[in-house]
Structures are given as structure tokens and as C-alpha cells.
Scaffold this motif. Structure first.
Motif, PDB file in Angstrom:
ATOM      1  N   ALA A 102      36.134-111.416  84.433  1.00 51.48           N
ATOM      2  CA  ALA A 102      36.492-110.155  83.791  1.00 51.48           C
ATOM      3  C   ALA A 102      35.252-109.564  83.122  1.00 51.48           C
ATOM      4  CB  ALA A 102      37.595-110.392  82.765  1.00 51.48           C
ATOM      5  N   PRO A 103      35.130-108.249  83.093  1.00 51.45           N
ATOM      6  CA  PRO A 103      33.947-107.640  82.480  1.00 51.45           C
ATOM      7  C   PRO A 103      33.946-107.778  80.959  1.00 51.45           C
ATOM      8  CG  PRO A 103      35.521-105.947  83.130  1.00 51.45           C
ATOM      9  CD  PRO A 103      36.054-107.243  83.654  1.00 51.45           C
ATOM     10  N   ASP A 104      32.762-107.811  80.390  1.00 54.84           N
ATOM     11  CA  ASP A 104      32.610-107.880  78.943  1.00 54.84           C
ATOM     12  C   ASP A 104      33.058-106.553  78.330  1.00 54.84           C
ATOM     13  OD1 ASP A 104      31.489-108.825  76.365  1.00 54.84           O
ATOM     14  OD2 ASP A 104      30.069-107.203  76.709  1.00 54.84           O
ATOM     15  N   PRO A 105      34.039-106.558  77.434  1.00 57.43           N
ATOM     16  CA  PRO A 105      34.563-105.293  76.892  1.00 57.43           C
ATOM     17  C   PRO A 105      33.507-104.435  76.198  1.00 57.43           C
ATOM     18  CG  PRO A 105      36.039-107.123  76.375  1.00 57.43           C
ATOM     19  CD  PRO A 105      34.789-107.728  76.943  1.00 57.43           C
ATOM     20  N   GLN A 106      32.605-105.057  75.443  1.00 60.37           N
ATOM     21  CA  GLN A 106      31.591-104.277  74.738  1.00 60.37           C
ATOM     22  C   GLN A 106      30.657-103.582  75.716  1.00 60.37           C
ATOM     23  OE1 GLN A 106      29.521-106.462  71.692  1.00 60.37           O
ATOM     24  NE2 GLN A 106      27.954-104.889  71.405  1.00 60.37           N
ATOM     25  N   ALA A 107      30.237-104.312  76.767  1.00 57.25           N
ATOM     26  CA  ALA A 107      29.364-103.701  77.778  1.00 57.25           C
ATOM     27  C   ALA A 107      30.076-102.583  78.521  1.00 57.25           C
ATOM     28  CB  ALA A 107      28.875-104.768  78.747  1.00 57.25           C
ATOM     29  N   MET A 108      31.360-102.779  78.810  1.00 57.65           N
ATOM     30  CA  MET A 108      32.107-101.738  79.508  1.00 57.65           C
ATOM     31  C   MET A 108      32.260-100.493  78.635  1.00 57.65           C
ATOM     32  SD  MET A 108      32.599-102.836  82.511  1.00 57.65           S
ATOM     33  CE  MET A 108      33.786-101.669  83.119  1.00 57.65           C
ATOM     34  N   GLU A 150      16.037-102.064  84.402  1.00 57.09           N
ATOM     35  CA  GLU A 150      16.258-101.336  83.152  1.00 57.09           C
ATOM     36  C   GLU A 150      17.748-101.048  83.030  1.00 57.09           C
ATOM     37  OE1 GLU A 150      15.419 -96.791  83.870  1.00 57.09           O
ATOM     38  OE2 GLU A 150      13.810 -97.943  84.831  1.00 57.09           O
ATOM     39  N   GLY A 151      18.171-100.531  81.887  1.00 58.92           N
ATOM     40  CA  GLY A 151      19.548-100.108  81.720  1.00 58.92           C
ATOM     41  C   GLY A 151      20.491-101.240  81.380  1.00 58.92           C
ATOM     42  N   ILE A 152      21.729-101.179  81.890  1.00 56.81           N
ATOM     43  CA  ILE A 152      22.780-102.156  81.617  1.00 56.81           C
ATOM     44  C   ILE A 152      23.152-102.840  82.918  1.00 56.81           C
ATOM     45  CG2 ILE A 152      25.098-102.518  80.667  1.00 56.81           C
ATOM     46  CD1 ILE A 152      24.888 -99.732  79.399  1.00 56.81           C
ATOM     47  N   ALA A 153      23.254-104.184  82.899  1.00 57.15           N
ATOM     48  CA  ALA A 153      23.743-104.950  84.046  1.00 57.15           C
ATOM     49  C   ALA A 153      24.951-105.760  83.599  1.00 57.15           C
ATOM     50  CB  ALA A 153      22.653-105.862  84.597  1.00 57.15           C
ATOM     51  N   ILE A 154      26.073-105.613  84.307  1.00 56.33           N
ATOM     52  CA  ILE A 154      27.328-106.260  83.936  1.00 56.33           C
ATOM     53  C   ILE A 154      27.783-107.136  85.092  1.00 56.33           C
ATOM     54  CG2 ILE A 154      29.731-105.885  83.263  1.00 56.33           C
ATOM     55  CD1 ILE A 154      28.842-103.093  82.240  1.00 56.33           C
ATOM     56  N   VAL A 155      28.013-108.413  84.824  1.00 53.62           N
ATOM     57  CA  VAL A 155      28.485-109.347  85.840  1.00 53.62           C
ATOM     58  C   VAL A 155      30.004-109.431  85.746  1.00 53.62           C
ATOM     59  CG1 VAL A 155      28.392-111.702  86.720  1.00 53.62           C
ATOM     60  CG2 VAL A 155      26.329-110.642  85.754  1.00 53.62           C
ATOM     61  N   ALA A 156      30.686-109.046  86.830  1.00 53.37           N
ATOM     62  CA  ALA A 156      32.153-109.059  86.818  1.00 53.37           C
ATOM     63  C   ALA A 156      32.664-108.834  88.228  1.00 53.37           C
ATOM     64  CB  ALA A 156      32.694-107.962  85.897  1.00 53.37           C
ATOM     65  N   ASP A 157      33.914-109.237  88.443  1.00 52.53           N
ATOM     66  CA  ASP A 157      34.604-108.857  89.666  1.00 52.53           C
ATOM     67  C   ASP A 157      34.763-107.343  89.675  1.00 52.53           C
ATOM     68  OD1 ASP A 157      36.564-109.589  92.018  1.00 52.53           O
ATOM     69  OD2 ASP A 157      37.667-108.200  90.709  1.00 52.53           O
ATOM     70  N   ASN A 162      38.624-100.894  87.484  1.00 47.42           N
ATOM     71  CA  ASN A 162      39.874-100.530  86.817  1.00 47.42           C
ATOM     72  C   ASN A 162      39.642-100.308  85.323  1.00 47.42           C
ATOM     73  OD1 ASN A 162      41.499-100.531  89.054  1.00 47.42           O
ATOM     74  ND2 ASN A 162      42.280-102.601  88.754  1.00 47.42           N
ATOM     75  N   ALA A 163      38.878-101.224  84.719  1.00 50.00           N
ATOM     76  CA  ALA A 163      38.593-101.099  83.286  1.00 50.00           C
ATOM     77  C   ALA A 163      37.797 -99.829  83.002  1.00 50.00           C
ATOM     78  CB  ALA A 163      37.826-102.328  82.798  1.00 50.00           C
ATOM     79  N   LEU A 164      36.810 -99.554  83.834  1.00 49.36           N
ATOM     80  CA  LEU A 164      35.971 -98.377  83.615  1.00 49.36           C
ATOM     81  C   LEU A 164      36.778 -97.092  83.780  1.00 49.36           C
ATOM     82  CD1 LEU A 164      33.056 -97.824  82.881  1.00 49.36           C
ATOM     83  CD2 LEU A 164      32.506 -97.739  85.327  1.00 49.36           C
ATOM     84  N   ALA A 165      37.677 -97.066  84.765  1.00 48.52           N
ATOM     85  CA  ALA A 165      38.502 -95.874  84.962  1.00 48.52           C
ATOM     86  C   ALA A 165      39.404 -95.630  83.755  1.00 48.52           C
ATOM     87  CB  ALA A 165      39.344 -96.023  86.224  1.00 48.52           C
ATOM     88  N   GLY A 166      39.806 -96.720  83.073  1.00 45.98           N
ATOM     89  CA  GLY A 166      40.630 -96.559  81.893  1.00 45.98           C
ATOM     90  C   GLY A 166      39.854 -96.101  80.670  1.00 45.98           C
ATOM     91  N   LEU A 167      38.547 -96.342  80.665  1.00 49.98           N
ATOM     92  CA  LEU A 167      37.716 -96.000  79.515  1.00 49.98           C
ATOM     93  C   LEU A 167      36.999 -94.661  79.666  1.00 49.98           C
ATOM     94  CD1 LEU A 167      36.044 -99.499  78.930  1.00 49.98           C
ATOM     95  CD2 LEU A 167      37.724 -98.389  77.425  1.00 49.98           C
ATOM     96  N   ALA A 168      36.564 -94.347  80.874  1.00 53.34           N
ATOM     97  CA  ALA A 168      35.771 -93.135  81.090  1.00 53.34           C
ATOM     98  C   ALA A 168      36.689 -91.919  81.136  1.00 53.34           C
ATOM     99  CB  ALA A 168      34.978 -93.250  82.389  1.00 53.34           C
ATOM    100  N   PRO A 169      36.342 -90.862  80.438  1.00 54.84           N
ATOM    101  CA  PRO A 169      37.198 -89.666  80.469  1.00 54.84           C
ATOM    102  C   PRO A 169      37.137 -88.984  81.843  1.00 54.84           C
ATOM    103  CG  PRO A 169      35.165 -89.235  79.261  1.00 54.84           C
ATOM    104  CD  PRO A 169      35.177 -90.702  79.546  1.00 54.84           C
ATOM    105  N   ALA A 170      38.275 -88.404  82.217  1.00 52.67           N
ATOM    106  CA  ALA A 170      38.321 -87.660  83.475  1.00 52.67           C
ATOM    107  C   ALA A 170      37.449 -86.419  83.362  1.00 52.67           C
ATOM    108  CB  ALA A 170      39.755 -87.288  83.805  1.00 52.67           C
ATOM    109  N   ARG A 171      36.799 -86.087  84.450  1.00 50.00           N
ATOM    110  CA  ARG A 171      35.923 -84.922  84.476  1.00 50.00           C
ATOM    111  C   ARG A 171      36.495 -83.908  85.458  1.00 50.00           C
ATOM    112  NH1 ARG A 171      30.505 -86.562  83.049  1.00 50.00           N
ATOM    113  NH2 ARG A 171      29.640 -85.126  84.579  1.00 50.00           N
TER     114      ARG A 171
END
Length: 553
Positions: A195-201, A321-328, A334-343
Motif C-alpha cells: 500500500a502507498p505511504d499516505p504522507q507521500a501520497m 529528483e522529486g518524489i518516488a513512491i513504492v507501491a502496487d 485509486n488512492a491518488l484519484a481520491g486525493l487529487a481534485p478533479a480538473r
């Protein structure tokens, strides 16, 4: 037998119970009842009293065997079992073992070894340092210390092969181990999707929220993590441009979608140029980045934020550089879609559509265009035609629901047998195997397996008389490639000699008829298409030079 509540470990002793029986029972519980191999003397005891419900798929060379298993594993989504012959067989298989490693394909590879009592005397056909030979292209390798440890080793090899990032594992087995007494081995129900790290997500979502233009770079990991639908939902939610990562071995995104922008070449400067204007780069299931030519300068456009998400910690460690997240990826998207606002949906900027090819010259461009028009819906595509990669990208799009497979390693000899493996794993669906003439000759004996097992593969040989991609790449160095011509090969005769019917066309007026006949009915068949070298296009060399500054050859 249910796997619930079981774990790897020994149980009670069974009288008259041998290593061979323990291994076959274990394989059945794992669902590994299809075995790919080319048997040798040190492997024969493994197959005594071959169990009902198992099948042995014979390949006529070990590299063919590994590639068939690779295609089978990718299409089935589960590890495949490969049986090789001591050092010589492993040596033959190394090219496609490298490809399986780069493809992230879960394989359990067993190899024969001479009897333990003979090993101190360097016997004929023994494997000295057996576990070192396949490295570094296996995740784990072992020659068990005792015969009784063989079943446990295979259980562990399976679990490691299936853990993310997936890949091949290797077990060397002495010939006399199979008849030794053993105990049954139970099976662990292993769940290893990170599962992805919540803080990184949350940080990634905040970066996406403040971006004005987002570019997604999608790679093989999207497909191998079964995350295509998740990617599509996220891309539409955040209205991101979607590019295919360099050297992607699977199709992660439908190429007819309004957000699809094209394929990134494997060149640092060219990638930065293609992504220019984006202030947030989201790399999914791919490295940052795979390059084929030396470059310099920034990795992404200046000022752009970089986020990479994938299941491979080694890839994450290389992110510059930047952010690297290790996750399925399915979980992460799914987590990112729930956090990122729709554009809001921006104005649709569709990928430039290339002009249709002229119909009066038989070129690889015309061939790709007519394949797109005449291929059956839902056909799987397995490709290894390097000099035709550009026309394929332009004129043969991979659509939603299609499955695309190619070689992530840059080595040749993978696609022909891999297509057979894909067809055996999914017998309800035909397979189109698209090959260059040079590529086809690396594993031409794979056609025999297609015919022998009636695999529903339609082979298309793009015959331009040699290694045309090498000529294109030679232009980068201002030289003419040596050894790049190979005229005089009759692919139809080679196919017929191995039990597969074939036809050759060289007239553009015959192409549609030949393709229609190729796709009719069921079962393997071959079409050799003689195309103009250089595509018959006066600007083909210039186009190829631009594309192959970063493309795999």
C-alpha cells in the motif's frame, strides 16, 4: 486443496514418498501444471509417472522454451515453470532469461545437475557454480543442500517470483534427488501488494493540485499491476496528457483516447522536448527514464515537479529528483484519484495523425495501416520488428481491451515463441505475432511448437532483407552498418517444413486479400510480406534517424 491456513513447512513423514511426488503435488497446488522445456539426461527422473492433468510444452531450443513460458506467464498473470538442461541449457536460454528479467515476468526455472556423488570429480554435463550462471537475471537462485530441501526450494522460488517486482527465479536440482524420500510441503497464502505511504501520497496529490499542466508517463508496470482502468480513471479525473514510457513492454493506455499523446523516445533531450510545457510529470510503472543513447541536461523540463510511483524499489532508488513512491499501482492510483481534485476537461489536443501511406508501394507503413483495418477485434499483438516500430506506433494503435507484448531488453528472439505462449495461455483469443525478418531467425524453430500445439498465432514477417534498424542507427554515427543484409531466406518454406502453412506477398494489390486469408479460421499460419527497404519513402531515413535517437533497435 484449499490454501487457507496453510504455510510453507514440513509435515509428517510419508513412507515411500519421493521428492518428485512432493514437487508435483506442490506444482499442482500452485496451478503450475504447464511445464515448458527441452529435456536432457539430468532432468528425465523429474518426469517419471508424469501426472494426469499436467502438460509438457516442448520447445526445440532452450531460448525458445524460456520465451514461450514468458508469454504464457504474462498472458495468464501467474508464474510459469521452465525446465532447462544443466549449464548448456541455461547458457542457451540466457538471452531470453535477460528479457524475462527486464519484462518483470514471474518464472520458476529448474535446471538439471549431475548426481551429488559425482560433483567432486567435474563430471560430464555438470553445472559448476550452478547458481551463479543465471545471475544477475534472476531474483533468487539456489541448489538445495539436501534432496529433501528441493520441494521447499521450489515453493520459495514461486513465492519470490510472484512478489513485486516480479521476475524469474532459479533452482538447480541434482539428478539423483528426485527419487530420494521426502515430506509434503504446504503452501503459504502470500499477499505482498504494498500500500502507498499516505504522507507521500498526500504530497503527490498536493503537487498535482497546484499544477497547470500534467503529463503522465505510463509504463509496463501499469499492465503488470492490472492498473489500466485505474490509470484511465485518474488521467480523465486530472485531465493529464498520457505518454508511453520508453521501451514499455506492455500497452498501459488506449492509444485512441483523447488524452493519449504518443511514445517517448529513449533519449534524455528528446524526452525533455516532448514533455515541454508540463509542470508536473507523473511517471507510473516505469523508470525515470530508460535511455538508449548518451545525453545531457535536465531529466525533465526545467521547473517541472517529478513524481514516480511503481512496485520496484530499485527503480525508485534511481529516480534523480522529486518524489518516488513504492507501491502496487492499482492501490496507489485509486488512492491518488481520491486525493487529487478533479480538473475541468481542457480543449482536446489530439495526437497528430500521420498521412495515410501511398497504396502503390508495399511498405511497412502500408502493412501496418492495413493490419489496423483488417485485424480481428480483440486480437493480442506480440511484436519484435524494430525497424517497423515507428510505422506501428503511427498506424497500428493498441486499443482499449487489446493486449500488447514486446521485448523490454532489446534482445532478439523473444516475440516468436512468446506469441506461442500467449496463445497457449488464452486459447479463446487469436494472437498476431509481428516480426522483422532478422528477429524471426533468432527463434525460427518456435514455429514448430506453434504447429505441434495448434497455437492460434498468425505470424507476419516484415521482410526488408536484413537488419534495417541497424542501418538506421548507423546513421547516428555517420557510418554504414556491416553485416546488415540477409537476402535469400524463404520464410514460407521454413514455416511449411515445421507444419505451418504460409504465403508470401510482394505486390501491394495482393496485401488485403492475403491479410484476410491470414485472419480467417483458426490455427497457426504465416504471411511473409516483402517490403521496400527504407519504407519506400524518400524521407524515411530522416524520420528513422529522429525516431531511433532513442528507440530500441
Amino acid at each position: 486443496m484449499s490454501l487457507d491456513g496453510l504455510h510453507v513447512g514440513r509435515t509428517e513423514t510419508h513412507v515411500g514418498y519421493a521428492v518428485r511426488q512432493a514437487v508435483m503435488e506442490l506444482l499442482e497446488r500452485f496451478g503450475m501444471t504447464t511445464i515448458f522445456g527441452n529435456p536432457g539426461s539430468t532432468e528425465l527422473p523429474m518426469f517419471r509417472d508424469f501426472p494426469e492433468g499436467f502438460r509438457y510444452i516442448l520447445g526445440l531450443q532452450e531460448s525458445v522454451v524460456v520465451a514461450m513460458a514468458d508469454g504464457f506467464a504474462q498472458a495468464s498473470g501467474a508464474a510459469a515453470l521452465v525446465n532447462l538442461h544443466s549449464s548448456a541449457g541455461v547458457g542457451h536460454a540466457m538471452g531470453n532469461l535477460f528479457t524475462a528479467y527486464r519484462n518483470g515476468t514471474p518464472l520458476v526455472i529448474t535446471a538439471g545437475q549431475q548426481a551429488r556423488s559425482m560433483l567432486p570429480y567435474a563430471p560430464f554435463l555438470h553445472a559448476e557454480r550452478a547458481t551463479e550462471l543465471p545471475r544477475p537475471f534472476v531474483k533468487w537462485a539456489i541448489e538445495p543442500a539436501r534432496a529433501q530441501d528441493v520441494p521447499q526450494a521450489i515453493a520459495q522460488a514461486y513465492q519470490i517470483a510472484m512478489q513485486a517486482p516480479r521476475g524469474p527465479t532459479f533452482v538447480s536440482i541434482p539428478i539423483d534427488d528426485w527419487e530420494q524420500p521426502a515430506q509434503p510441503v504446504a503452501v503459504t497464502r502470500l499477499s505482498a501488494k504494498a500500500a502507498p505511504d499516505p504522507q507521500a501520497m498526500a504530497e503527490a496529490a498536493a503537487t498535482i493540485a497546484k499544477a497547470s499542466r500534467i503529463a503522465i508517463v505510463a509504463g509496463t508496470g501499469v499492465a503488470s499491476n492490472s492498473a489500466r482502468d485505474n490509470l484511465l480513471a485518474l488521467a480523465e479525473r486530472i485531465d493529464a496528457d498520457v505518454w508511453i514510457a520508453p521501451m514499455a513492454a506492455r500497452n498501459p493506455f488506449p492509444e485512441d483516447h483523447r488524452l493519449f499523446r504518443g511514445f517517448l523516445p529513449a533519449s534524455r533531450e528528446a524526452i525533455v522536448q516532448r514533455l515541454d510545457g508540463a509542470d508536473c510529470i507523473l511517471v507510473l510503472g516505469a523508470p525515470v527514464f530508460t535511455y538508449h543513447v548518451e545525453g545531457s541536461g535536465p531529466f525533465v523540463p526545467p521547473g517541472a515537479a517529478l513524481i514516480q510511483i511503481g512496485d520496484d524499489p530499485a527503480e525508485a532508488a534511481r529516480v534523480p529528483e522529486g518524489i518516488a513512491i513504492v507501491a502496487d499501482l492499482a492501490h496507489a492510483l485509486n488512492a491518488l484519484a481520491g486525493l487529487a481534485p478533479a480538473r475541468p476537461q481542457g480543449s482536446s489536443v489530439r495526437r497528430d495523425q500521420p498521412a495515410p501511406p501511398p497504396p502503390n508501394v508495399l511498405t511497412d507503413t502500408l502493412l501496418m495501416s492495413r493490419l489496423a483495418a483488417l485485424r480481428p477485434a480483440g486480437i493480442a499483438v506480440v511484436e519484435e520488428a524494430p525497424s517497423t516500430r515507428g510505422p506501428m506506433h503511427d498506424h497500428l494503435p493498441m486499443l482499449a481491451g487489446d493486449e500488447f507484448h514486446t521485448c523490454a531488453s532489446g534482445g532478439l528472439g523473444h516475440a516468436l515463441p512468446a506469441a506461442v505462449g500467449v496463445a497457449l495461455a488464452r486459447p479463446d483469443r487469436p494472437v498476431l505475432c509481428l516480426l522483422g525478418d532478422g528477429s524471426a531467425m533468432y527463434a525460427i524453430q518456435g514455429i514448430w511448437s506453434a504447429g505441434h500445439y495448434t497455437a492460434d498465432v498468425r505470424f507476419v514477417i516484415v521482410n526488408n532483407g536484413g537488419y534495417a534498424a541497424l542501418d538506421q542507427f548507423g546513421a547516428l554515427f555517420g557510418l554504414e552498418a556491416v553485416g546488415s543484409k540477409m537476402p535469400g531466406i524463404d520464410f514460407v518454406a521454413l514455416a511449411k517444413a515445421q507444419g505451418v502453412p504460409g504465403e508470401c506477398v510482394s505486390d501491394p494489390g495482393d496485401l488485403d486479400r492475403a491479410l484476410t486469408a491470414l485472419f480467417a479460421g483458426a490455427g497457426p499460419r504465416l504471411l511473409e510480406v516483402i517490403v521496400a527497404r527504407g519504407g519506400g519513402d524518400p524521407h524515411a531515413d530522416d524520420h528513422a534517424l529522429e525516431e531511433h535517437r532513442g528507440e530500441a533497435l
